[in-house]
Design a protein around this motif. Structure first.
Motif, PDB file in Angstrom:
ATOM      1  N   ILE A  81       0.829  -1.206   0.000  1.00 48.11           N
ATOM      2  CA  ILE A  81       0.000   0.000   0.000  1.00 48.11           C
ATOM      3  C   ILE A  81       0.865   1.257   0.000  1.00 48.11           C
ATOM      4  CG2 ILE A  81      -1.750   1.273   1.304  1.00 48.11           C
ATOM      5  CD1 ILE A  81      -2.818  -1.356   2.310  1.00 48.11           C
ATOM      6  N   LEU A  82       1.993   1.217   0.719  1.00 51.26           N
ATOM      7  CA  LEU A  82       2.887   2.377   0.773  1.00 51.26           C
ATOM      8  C   LEU A  82       3.426   2.729  -0.603  1.00 51.26           C
ATOM      9  CD1 LEU A  82       4.561   4.458   2.394  1.00 51.26           C
ATOM     10  CD2 LEU A  82       6.291   2.666   2.689  1.00 51.26           C
ATOM     11  N   PHE A  83       3.899   1.733  -1.342  1.00 51.95           N
ATOM     12  CA  PHE A  83       4.452   1.998  -2.669  1.00 51.95           C
ATOM     13  C   PHE A  83       3.382   2.529  -3.619  1.00 51.95           C
ATOM     14  CE2 PHE A  83       7.899  -1.311  -1.714  1.00 51.95           C
ATOM     15  CZ  PHE A  83       8.806  -0.325  -1.371  1.00 51.95           C
ATOM     16  N   ASN A  84       2.170   1.972  -3.545  1.00 49.21           N
ATOM     17  CA  ASN A  84       1.110   2.431  -4.436  1.00 49.21           C
ATOM     18  C   ASN A  84       0.648   3.845  -4.087  1.00 49.21           C
ATOM     19  OD1 ASN A  84      -0.041   0.225  -6.417  1.00 49.21           O
ATOM     20  ND2 ASN A  84       0.547  -0.846  -4.566  1.00 49.21           N
ATOM     21  N   ASN A  85       0.559   4.140  -2.788  1.00 47.68           N
ATOM     22  CA  ASN A  85       0.180   5.493  -2.377  1.00 47.68           C
ATOM     23  C   ASN A  85       1.240   6.514  -2.773  1.00 47.68           C
ATOM     24  OD1 ASN A  85      -2.084   4.393  -1.229  1.00 47.68           O
ATOM     25  ND2 ASN A  85      -1.401   4.606   0.871  1.00 47.68           N
ATOM     26  N   PHE A  86       2.481   6.172  -2.525  1.00 43.87           N
ATOM     27  CA  PHE A  86       3.564   7.131  -2.765  1.00 43.87           C
ATOM     28  C   PHE A  86       3.818   7.346  -4.255  1.00 43.87           C
ATOM     29  CE2 PHE A  86       8.108   8.314  -2.934  1.00 43.87           C
ATOM     30  CZ  PHE A  86       8.050   9.460  -2.157  1.00 43.87           C
ATOM     31  N   LEU A  87       3.790   6.269  -5.021  1.00 49.87           N
ATOM     32  CA  LEU A  87       4.045   6.412  -6.454  1.00 49.87           C
ATOM     33  C   LEU A  87       2.913   7.150  -7.151  1.00 49.87           C
ATOM     34  CD1 LEU A  87       5.529   2.891  -7.244  1.00 49.87           C
ATOM     35  CD2 LEU A  87       6.727   5.069  -7.336  1.00 49.87           C
ATOM     36  N   GLY A  88       1.695   7.114  -6.576  1.00 45.99           N
ATOM     37  CA  GLY A  88       0.584   7.836  -7.165  1.00 45.99           C
ATOM     38  C   GLY A  88       0.731   9.339  -7.092  1.00 45.99           C
ATOM     39  N   LEU A  89       1.675   9.838  -6.290  1.00 45.63           N
ATOM     40  CA  LEU A  89       1.917  11.274  -6.208  1.00 45.63           C
ATOM     41  C   LEU A  89       2.740  11.802  -7.369  1.00 45.63           C
ATOM     42  CD1 LEU A  89       2.705  11.539  -2.374  1.00 45.63           C
ATOM     43  CD2 LEU A  89       0.568  12.078  -3.533  1.00 45.63           C
ATOM     44  N   PHE A  90       3.387  10.907  -8.108  1.00 48.58           N
ATOM     45  CA  PHE A  90       4.178  11.340  -9.259  1.00 48.58           C
ATOM     46  C   PHE A  90       3.257  11.603 -10.450  1.00 48.58           C
ATOM     47  CE2 PHE A  90       7.279   9.171  -6.655  1.00 48.58           C
ATOM     48  CZ  PHE A  90       8.413   9.960  -6.794  1.00 48.58           C
ATOM     49  N   ILE A  93       1.262   8.825 -13.153  1.00 50.64           N
ATOM     50  CA  ILE A  93       1.264   7.481 -12.580  1.00 50.64           C
ATOM     51  C   ILE A  93      -0.087   7.252 -11.921  1.00 50.64           C
ATOM     52  CG2 ILE A  93       2.289   5.916 -10.883  1.00 50.64           C
ATOM     53  CD1 ILE A  93       4.944   7.158 -11.366  1.00 50.64           C
ATOM     54  N   PHE A  94      -0.758   6.217 -12.322  1.00 49.13           N
ATOM     55  CA  PHE A  94      -2.104   5.915 -11.862  1.00 49.13           C
ATOM     56  C   PHE A  94      -2.073   5.438 -10.406  1.00 49.13           C
ATOM     57  CE2 PHE A  94      -5.450   2.599 -11.489  1.00 49.13           C
ATOM     58  CZ  PHE A  94      -6.550   3.436 -11.536  1.00 49.13           C
ATOM     59  N   THR A  95      -2.940   6.006  -9.558  1.00 45.84           N
ATOM     60  CA  THR A  95      -3.018   5.624  -8.145  1.00 45.84           C
ATOM     61  C   THR A  95      -4.070   4.540  -7.992  1.00 45.84           C
ATOM     62  OG1 THR A  95      -2.551   7.935  -7.623  1.00 45.84           O
ATOM     63  CG2 THR A  95      -3.189   6.509  -5.806  1.00 45.84           C
ATOM     64  N   SER A  96      -3.637   3.296  -7.926  1.00 48.78           N
ATOM     65  CA  SER A  96      -4.587   2.182  -7.865  1.00 48.78           C
ATOM     66  C   SER A  96      -5.311   2.117  -6.526  1.00 48.78           C
ATOM     67  CB  SER A  96      -3.864   0.864  -8.134  1.00 48.78           C
ATOM     68  OG  SER A  96      -2.797   0.681  -7.226  1.00 48.78           O
ATOM     69  N   THR A  97      -4.688   2.617  -5.450  1.00 48.13           N
ATOM     70  CA  THR A  97      -5.325   2.557  -4.138  1.00 48.13           C
ATOM     71  C   THR A  97      -6.447   3.576  -3.986  1.00 48.13           C
ATOM     72  OG1 THR A  97      -3.512   3.948  -3.328  1.00 48.13           O
ATOM     73  CG2 THR A  97      -3.388   1.585  -2.881  1.00 48.13           C
ATOM     74  N   SER A  98      -6.631   4.457  -4.966  1.00 45.11           N
ATOM     75  CA  SER A  98      -7.743   5.397  -4.904  1.00 45.11           C
ATOM     76  C   SER A  98      -9.030   4.791  -5.451  1.00 45.11           C
ATOM     77  CB  SER A  98      -7.405   6.668  -5.693  1.00 45.11           C
ATOM     78  OG  SER A  98      -7.218   6.376  -7.066  1.00 45.11           O
ATOM     79  N   SER A 203       2.408  13.100   1.054  1.00 43.83           N
ATOM     80  CA  SER A 203       3.424  12.068   1.282  1.00 43.83           C
ATOM     81  C   SER A 203       3.286  11.483   2.681  1.00 43.83           C
ATOM     82  CB  SER A 203       4.823  12.657   1.088  1.00 43.83           C
ATOM     83  OG  SER A 203       4.977  13.195  -0.202  1.00 43.83           O
ATOM     84  N   ALA A 204       3.023  12.358   3.662  1.00 43.55           N
ATOM     85  CA  ALA A 204       2.805  11.870   5.024  1.00 43.55           C
ATOM     86  C   ALA A 204       1.528  11.049   5.116  1.00 43.55           C
ATOM     87  CB  ALA A 204       2.746  13.053   5.987  1.00 43.55           C
ATOM     88  N   VAL A 205       0.478  11.481   4.417  1.00 41.26           N
ATOM     89  CA  VAL A 205      -0.784  10.734   4.423  1.00 41.26           C
ATOM     90  C   VAL A 205      -0.597   9.358   3.798  1.00 41.26           C
ATOM     91  CG1 VAL A 205      -3.115  10.691   3.432  1.00 41.26           C
ATOM     92  CG2 VAL A 205      -2.262  12.764   4.488  1.00 41.26           C
ATOM     93  N   ALA A 206       0.208   9.277   2.742  1.00 42.16           N
ATOM     94  CA  ALA A 206       0.464   7.995   2.092  1.00 42.16           C
ATOM     95  C   ALA A 206       1.119   7.009   3.044  1.00 42.16           C
ATOM     96  CB  ALA A 206       1.347   8.206   0.861  1.00 42.16           C
ATOM     97  N   ILE A 207       2.056   7.492   3.858  1.00 40.65           N
ATOM     98  CA  ILE A 207       2.722   6.618   4.832  1.00 40.65           C
ATOM     99  C   ILE A 207       1.772   6.259   5.973  1.00 40.65           C
ATOM    100  CG2 ILE A 207       4.653   6.444   6.441  1.00 40.65           C
ATOM    101  CD1 ILE A 207       6.151   8.433   4.641  1.00 40.65           C
ATOM    102  N   ILE A 208       1.040   7.260   6.473  1.00 37.09           N
ATOM    103  CA  ILE A 208       0.154   7.042   7.614  1.00 37.09           C
ATOM    104  C   ILE A 208      -0.968   6.068   7.258  1.00 37.09           C
ATOM    105  CG2 ILE A 208      -1.541   8.169   9.124  1.00 37.09           C
ATOM    106  CD1 ILE A 208       0.299  10.650   9.037  1.00 37.09           C
ATOM    107  N   GLN A 209      -1.546   6.212   6.072  1.00 37.54           N
ATOM    108  CA  GLN A 209      -2.660   5.343   5.688  1.00 37.54           C
ATOM    109  C   GLN A 209      -2.226   3.895   5.529  1.00 37.54           C
ATOM    110  OE1 GLN A 209      -5.975   5.921   5.596  1.00 37.54           O
ATOM    111  NE2 GLN A 209      -5.319   7.839   6.548  1.00 37.54           N
ATOM    112  N   SER A 210      -1.048   3.665   4.970  1.00 34.17           N
ATOM    113  CA  SER A 210      -0.558   2.291   4.864  1.00 34.17           C
ATOM    114  C   SER A 210      -0.297   1.696   6.243  1.00 34.17           C
ATOM    115  CB  SER A 210       0.716   2.260   4.021  1.00 34.17           C
ATOM    116  OG  SER A 210       1.709   3.110   4.577  1.00 34.17           O
ATOM    117  N   TYR A 211       0.184   2.526   7.167  1.00 31.56           N
ATOM    118  CA  TYR A 211       0.426   2.056   8.530  1.00 31.56           C
ATOM    119  C   TYR A 211      -0.895   1.779   9.250  1.00 31.56           C
ATOM    120  CZ  TYR A 211       2.103   2.082  13.364  1.00 31.56           C
ATOM    121  OH  TYR A 211       2.372   1.753  14.667  1.00 31.56           O
TER     122      TYR A 211
END
Length: 225
Positions: A81-90, A93-98, A203-211
């Protein structure tokens, strides 16, 4: 040109009418191949440090009755989930977790596996868990109903929490960037600074949500043991 504000989350592509956007889900594998090097580098040491910390925390939450190696399921879930959330910010790049297609598939499969394991192996414990200790006899039917409903909606709440946080941040970034065309030059600098701050927050939300997803999944699994 966007015909709809939510078209930025549309998984369809115009390349040979093939939906290639979902291939971004596997881009996180590019960040893990360094761990197979014979000589550890700084990325591998940092990755190993996070894995060890998560393992010790998940092991504590799951309790002494947990199966050996079960924490690595949730560690893998965290990094996925972390990689998908973070890579979606570029950009581009499609954000699959959305999308609920991915998030609900993950949470529903985990929840079903917990339920099957709990009711087949620890049926008495599952029945006891539905009625908190010290509940009056007259309130027991209502408590069973409330606990059953709260248990059923767990995968939906996990999936919607992840999807809503990803969609909200991306929509805010899109709305702000679309107003830059009509702004004078001196306001564009302020807009860029706001976009940088929002990107840092995302970026912080992407880390927090995966955690959060990993922690809640671990807590749900500890209830069936």
């Amino acid at each position: 040109m966007m015909t709809n504000l939510f078209s930025i989350f549309d998984p369809s592509t115009s390349l040979f009418n093939i939906s290639l956007n979902w291939m971004s889900t596997f881009l996180g594998l590019l960040f893990i191949h360094y761990s197979f090097w014979l000589i550890p580098n700084r990325q591998f040491i940092f990755y190993n440090m996070i894995t060890t910390k998560l393992h010790s925390e998940f092991k504590t939450l799951m309790g002494p009755n947990s199966l050996s190696g079960s924490t690595f399921i949730f560690i893998s879930l965290f990094f996925f989930i972390l990689f998908n959330n973070f890579l979606g910010l570029f950009p581009y790049i499609f954000t699959s977790t959305s999308h609920l297609t991915l998030s609900l598939s993950i949470t529903l499969s985990l929840w079903l596996s917990f339920m099957f394991y709990g009711w087949l192996n620890n049926s008495q414990h599952m029945f006891i868990h539905m009625i908190p200790q010290g509940t009056p006899s007259i309130l027991m039917p209502f408590m069973v109903l409330i606990e059953t409903i709260s248990n059923i909606i767990r995968p939906g709440t996990l999936a919607i929490r992840l999807m809503a946080n990803m969609v909200a941040g991306h929509l805010l970034l899109t709305l702000l960037s679309s107003t830059g065309i009509m702004m004078p030059n001196y306001l564009i600098i302020i807009l860029i600074l706001l976009q940088i701050l929002l990107l840092t927050l995302e970026s912080a939300v992407a880390i927090i949500q995966s955690y959060v997803i990993s922690i809640l999944s671990t807590l749900y699994s500890s209830e069936v043991n």
